[in-house]
Design an enzyme around this catalytic site. Structure first.
Site, PDB file in Angstrom:
ATOM      1  N   ARG A  80       0.836  -1.215   0.000  1.00 58.27           N
ATOM      2  CA  ARG A  80       0.000   0.000   0.000  1.00 58.27           C
ATOM      3  C   ARG A  80       0.862   1.253   0.000  1.00 58.27           C
ATOM      4  NH1 ARG A  80      -3.108   1.013   3.937  1.00 58.27           N
ATOM      5  NH2 ARG A  80      -2.301  -0.495   5.413  1.00 58.27           N
ATOM      6  N   ARG A 113       0.853   9.189   7.249  1.00 57.71           N
ATOM      7  CA  ARG A 113       0.681   9.258   5.800  1.00 57.71           C
ATOM      8  C   ARG A 113       0.463  10.714   5.356  1.00 57.71           C
ATOM      9  NH1 ARG A 113      -0.768   5.655   1.849  1.00 57.71           N
ATOM     10  NH2 ARG A 113       0.673   4.338   2.990  1.00 57.71           N
ATOM     11  N   ASP A 147     -22.612   0.465  -3.969  1.00 55.60           N
ATOM     12  CA  ASP A 147     -22.000   0.992  -5.188  1.00 55.60           C
ATOM     13  C   ASP A 147     -20.652   0.348  -5.463  1.00 55.60           C
ATOM     14  OD1 ASP A 147     -23.376   2.859  -6.619  1.00 55.60           O
ATOM     15  OD2 ASP A 147     -21.686   4.258  -6.497  1.00 55.60           O
ATOM     16  N   ARG A 233     -34.285  23.455 -24.546  1.00 59.25           N
ATOM     17  CA  ARG A 233     -34.214  24.730 -25.255  1.00 59.25           C
ATOM     18  C   ARG A 233     -35.631  25.291 -25.307  1.00 59.25           C
ATOM     19  NH1 ARG A 233     -31.224  24.156 -30.894  1.00 59.25           N
ATOM     20  NH2 ARG A 233     -31.608  26.402 -30.877  1.00 59.25           N
ATOM     21  N   HIS A 234     -35.754  26.559 -25.620  1.00 52.40           N
ATOM     22  CA  HIS A 234     -37.079  27.139 -25.853  1.00 52.40           C
ATOM     23  C   HIS A 234     -37.683  26.491 -27.094  1.00 52.40           C
ATOM     24  CE1 HIS A 234     -35.063  29.174 -29.096  1.00 52.40           C
ATOM     25  NE2 HIS A 234     -34.112  29.489 -28.214  1.00 52.40           N
ATOM     26  N   ASN A 240     -35.304  31.361 -35.300  1.00 53.15           N
ATOM     27  CA  ASN A 240     -34.822  30.021 -35.672  1.00 53.15           C
ATOM     28  C   ASN A 240     -35.327  29.683 -37.077  1.00 53.15           C
ATOM     29  OD1 ASN A 240     -35.320  28.660 -32.313  1.00 53.15           O
ATOM     30  ND2 ASN A 240     -33.483  29.528 -33.222  1.00 53.15           N
ATOM     31  N   ARG A 285     -38.437  34.125 -25.564  1.00 49.83           N
ATOM     32  CA  ARG A 285     -38.708  32.778 -26.067  1.00 49.83           C
ATOM     33  C   ARG A 285     -38.614  31.693 -24.988  1.00 49.83           C
ATOM     34  NH1 ARG A 285     -34.024  34.883 -28.182  1.00 49.83           N
ATOM     35  NH2 ARG A 285     -32.145  33.622 -28.537  1.00 49.83           N
ATOM     36  N   GLU A 307     -29.016  33.919 -23.894  1.00 45.42           N
ATOM     37  CA  GLU A 307     -28.179  33.327 -24.944  1.00 45.42           C
ATOM     38  C   GLU A 307     -26.856  34.073 -25.100  1.00 45.42           C
ATOM     39  OE1 GLU A 307     -27.074  31.008 -26.203  1.00 45.42           O
ATOM     40  OE2 GLU A 307     -27.996  30.381 -28.070  1.00 45.42           O
ATOM     41  N   ARG A 332     -14.089  32.332 -35.983  1.00 46.77           N
ATOM     42  CA  ARG A 332     -14.999  31.604 -35.090  1.00 46.77           C
ATOM     43  C   ARG A 332     -14.935  30.095 -35.383  1.00 46.77           C
ATOM     44  NH1 ARG A 332     -20.891  30.739 -33.764  1.00 46.77           N
ATOM     45  NH2 ARG A 332     -20.910  31.086 -31.512  1.00 46.77           N
ATOM     46  N   LYS A 336     -13.966  28.026 -32.000  1.00 50.23           N
ATOM     47  CA  LYS A 336     -15.315  28.485 -31.627  1.00 50.23           C
ATOM     48  C   LYS A 336     -15.442  28.721 -30.122  1.00 50.23           C
ATOM     49  CE  LYS A 336     -20.138  27.463 -32.665  1.00 50.23           C
ATOM     50  NZ  LYS A 336     -21.109  26.459 -33.113  1.00 50.23           N
ATOM     51  N   HIS A 372     -31.096  28.369 -23.864  1.00 52.49           N
ATOM     52  CA  HIS A 372     -30.726  28.546 -25.272  1.00 52.49           C
ATOM     53  C   HIS A 372     -29.642  27.559 -25.695  1.00 52.49           C
ATOM     54  CE1 HIS A 372     -32.910  32.401 -25.169  1.00 52.49           C
ATOM     55  NE2 HIS A 372     -32.523  32.372 -23.910  1.00 52.49           N
ATOM     56  N   LEU A 376     -27.074  25.978 -23.139  1.00 54.81           N
ATOM     57  CA  LEU A 376     -27.337  24.581 -22.851  1.00 54.81           C
ATOM     58  C   LEU A 376     -26.109  23.704 -23.135  1.00 54.81           C
ATOM     59  CD1 LEU A 376     -30.855  23.312 -23.353  1.00 54.81           C
ATOM     60  CD2 LEU A 376     -28.991  21.720 -23.432  1.00 54.81           C
ATOM     61  N   ARG A 377     -25.389  24.037 -24.214  1.00 52.01           N
ATOM     62  CA  ARG A 377     -24.154  23.283 -24.501  1.00 52.01           C
ATOM     63  C   ARG A 377     -23.174  23.392 -23.337  1.00 52.01           C
ATOM     64  NH1 ARG A 377     -23.825  25.695 -30.545  1.00 52.01           N
ATOM     65  NH2 ARG A 377     -24.647  23.916 -31.687  1.00 52.01           N
TER      66      ARG A 377
HETATM   67  O1  LIG Z   1     -22.796  29.133 -31.257  1.00 50.80           O
HETATM   68  P1  LIG Z   1     -23.728  28.828 -32.371  1.00 50.80           P
HETATM   69  O2  LIG Z   1     -23.571  27.459 -32.926  1.00 50.80           O
HETATM   70  O3  LIG Z   1     -23.706  29.902 -33.408  1.00 50.80           O
HETATM   71  O4  LIG Z   1     -25.170  28.782 -31.675  1.00 50.80           O
HETATM   72  C1  LIG Z   1     -25.645  29.819 -30.857  1.00 50.80           C
HETATM   73  C2  LIG Z   1     -26.874  30.348 -31.535  1.00 50.80           C
HETATM   74  O5  LIG Z   1     -27.964  29.484 -31.281  1.00 50.80           O
HETATM   75  C3  LIG Z   1     -29.188  30.193 -31.426  1.00 50.80           C
HETATM   76  C4  LIG Z   1     -29.996  29.543 -32.517  1.00 50.80           C
HETATM   77  O6  LIG Z   1     -29.341  29.510 -33.745  1.00 50.80           O
HETATM   78  O7  LIG Z   1     -29.785  30.209 -30.158  1.00 50.80           O
HETATM   79  P2  LIG Z   1     -31.332  30.151 -29.670  1.00 50.80           P
HETATM   80  O8  LIG Z   1     -31.557  28.717 -29.350  1.00 50.80           O
HETATM   81  O9  LIG Z   1     -31.480  31.019 -28.466  1.00 50.80           O
HETATM   82  O10 LIG Z   1     -32.209  30.653 -30.763  1.00 50.80           O
HETATM   83  C5  LIG Z   1     -28.727  31.634 -31.747  1.00 50.80           C
HETATM   84  O11 LIG Z   1     -29.552  32.610 -31.255  1.00 50.80           O
HETATM   85  C6  LIG Z   1     -27.347  31.677 -31.109  1.00 50.80           C
HETATM   86  O12 LIG Z   1     -26.547  32.728 -31.530  1.00 50.80           O
END
Ligand SMILES: O=P(O)(O)OC[C@H]1O[C@@](CO)(OP(=O)(O)O)[C@@H](O)[C@@H]1O
Length: 443
Positions: A80, A113, A147, A233-234, A240, A285, A307, A332, A336, A372, A376-377
């Protein structure tokens, strides 16, 4: 004086190197805490790695019985100790390659330790932050034992009941020698955080700098009660539909249908009697999308959930951006995550402003976030440990509810589709298409 560098996420990393040393008996959630700390730091682009001493020990003793952990067993002691030395040696080598926060995941249950780790790190100019997890909640301990026997390679292929019993015996060997970090005695000069029953009570001692306090603040906010986070998302917006970014438009007729369907999707996933808090951005939205949810759900609007601000490009299509700002369009695509719109934001900026949201999410129980694509990403990347360079290219479809449930070894995901058609707002590198189909690797 150490030179100050800013990693761009608001963290002053003063040439700091910190070793976070986990302390505590087995089955006290140490590995879970270590995993969360690493995920949080990596999300903030702070180089962090975990060194799990058990993994090193397994090279030499893959499936030892509890006697191996008897502190009177010299062979077990030797192995150990060797495992701990190998883990620390690798961690020191990793610090030399630019690592900032190394997490030493082991019981580190004796003073000897801890002193050895302290002396070794100090000799290499590395600060030490001990994080002790104490837990007397039988239910939590039992859940951890369950677990471990299900997931630990130590017990792979073994009878679950025998594995659980052996693991309990292992814990009692540790109980015989375990000493909590004691500020009244010779450990008073240590920097440490003691977590009692994760989230119930904390003790903090001698926090020295900004990064340490950030880690401590994050860990203080954690809890381990079961909960989920729902993301949506909305509904499809008028922008869109026309392929325009940003803005503050209302929903399209199909977006309205999604708003009406959302309560049913949520009921299907959450159930009828579970309390839920709904967070939206301050843009029309998302508020419109959440407006048919049951009135007993508490709703909150957060500016931090708005957003990504596309600055001078707000309201343009990708084709218009390419025509008016060709260099920006290319820059970009090139990077990005770091590209900042003129007068606007980058994904990195969004991560910084989402930090209070993450902190609040960690403190909370069940939350539904209606937000948005870009935001969300970033949130998804936190929970699913996505590489920040790749996260801005992820496809997050409209009209889909995502349920994320944190578990001991990662986050579980379930998606609920509303089956209401919507345009795709995903865009591949180089493309200016209004509505492009996502490629398989973006899913
Ligand atoms: O970074 P990218 O891929 O451009 O995506 C972000 C974009 O997504 C969008 C949709 O294209 O968001 P949203 O869901 O709020 O409408 C844009 O408003 C925003 O600029």
């Amino acid at each position: 004086m150490p030179s100050k560098t800013n990693n761009g996420v608001g963290v002053q990393v003063e040439d700091t190197k910190i070793c976070v040393v986990m302390v505590g008996l087995p089955a006290r959630g140490k590995s879970y805490i270590a995993q969360l700390a690493q995920r949080y730091l990596q999300w903030l682009s702070i180089p962090a790695a975990t060194f799990n001493v058990g993994n090193y020990r397994r090279n030499d003793a893959p499936q030892p019985t509890a006697d191996f952990f008897d502190f009177n067993n010299p062979e077990g002691e030797r192995k150990r100790r060797a495992a701990a030395e190998a883990a620390v040696a690798d961690m020191l080598a990793w610090f030399r390659t630019g690592g900032v926060v190394g997490i030493l995941d082991a019981t580190n249950s004796t003073k000897e330790r801890r002193k050895w780790v302290m002396d070794t790190c100090t000799a290499h100019g590395i600060e030490v932050l001990f994080v002790e997890s104490k837990c007397d909640d039988e239910e939590v301990i039992m859940a951890n034992i369950r677990d471990v026997k299900l997931t630990s390679p130590d017990y792979r292929g073994q009878d679950p009941e025998a594995a659980a019993q052996d693991f309990r015996n292992r814990i009692s060997h540790y109980e015989k020698v375990y000493k909590t970090i004691n500020a009244d005695e010779d450990e008073d000069n240590y920097t440490y955080l003691k977590l009692m029953n994760v989230g119930k009570q904390v003790i903090i001692n001698r926090i020295q700098d900004y990064l340490q306090s950030r880690i401590v603040y994050y860990l203080m906010n954690l809890h381990i009660r079961p909960r989920s986070v729902w993301l949506s998302r909305h509904g499809e917006s008028l922008y869109n539909l026309s392929g325009r970014i940003g803005g503050d438009m209302l929903l399209s007729p199909r977006g309205e249908l999604y708003a009406k369907k959302l309560p049913e999707l949520v009921r299907e996933s959450v159930g009828d009697d579970r309390p839920l808090t709904v967070w939206t951005s301050t843009l029309k939205r998302t508020i419109a999308t959440a407006r048919f949810l049951p009135p007993h759900y508490n709703q909150l609007q957060w500016k931090a959930l708005d957003e990504l601000d596309s600055g001078v490009c707000d309201g343009l299509t990708y084709q218009e951006i390419k025509d008016r700002y060709p260099e920006d369009f290319a820059a970009r695509d090139e990077d990005k995550y770091n590209y900042r719109y003129r007068g606007g934001e980058s994904y990195r900026d969004v991560v910084i402003r989402l930090e209070p949201i993450i902190m609040e999410l960690e403190r909370s129980e069940d939350i539904l976030i209606v937000t948005h694509q870009a935001v969300l990403r970033c949130i998804y990347a936190y929970f699913m440990k996505k590489d920040q360079a790749k996260s801005p290219w992820m496809n997050v479809p409209l009209h889909t509810l995502i349920k994320l449930t944190p578990r001991a070894y990662g986050t579980e995901e379930v998606r609920y589709e509303a089956h209401i058609p919507a345009v795709s707002t995903w865009r591949g590198k180089g493309s200016t298409a209004k509505h492009e189909n996502p490629t398989p690797e973006s899913l």
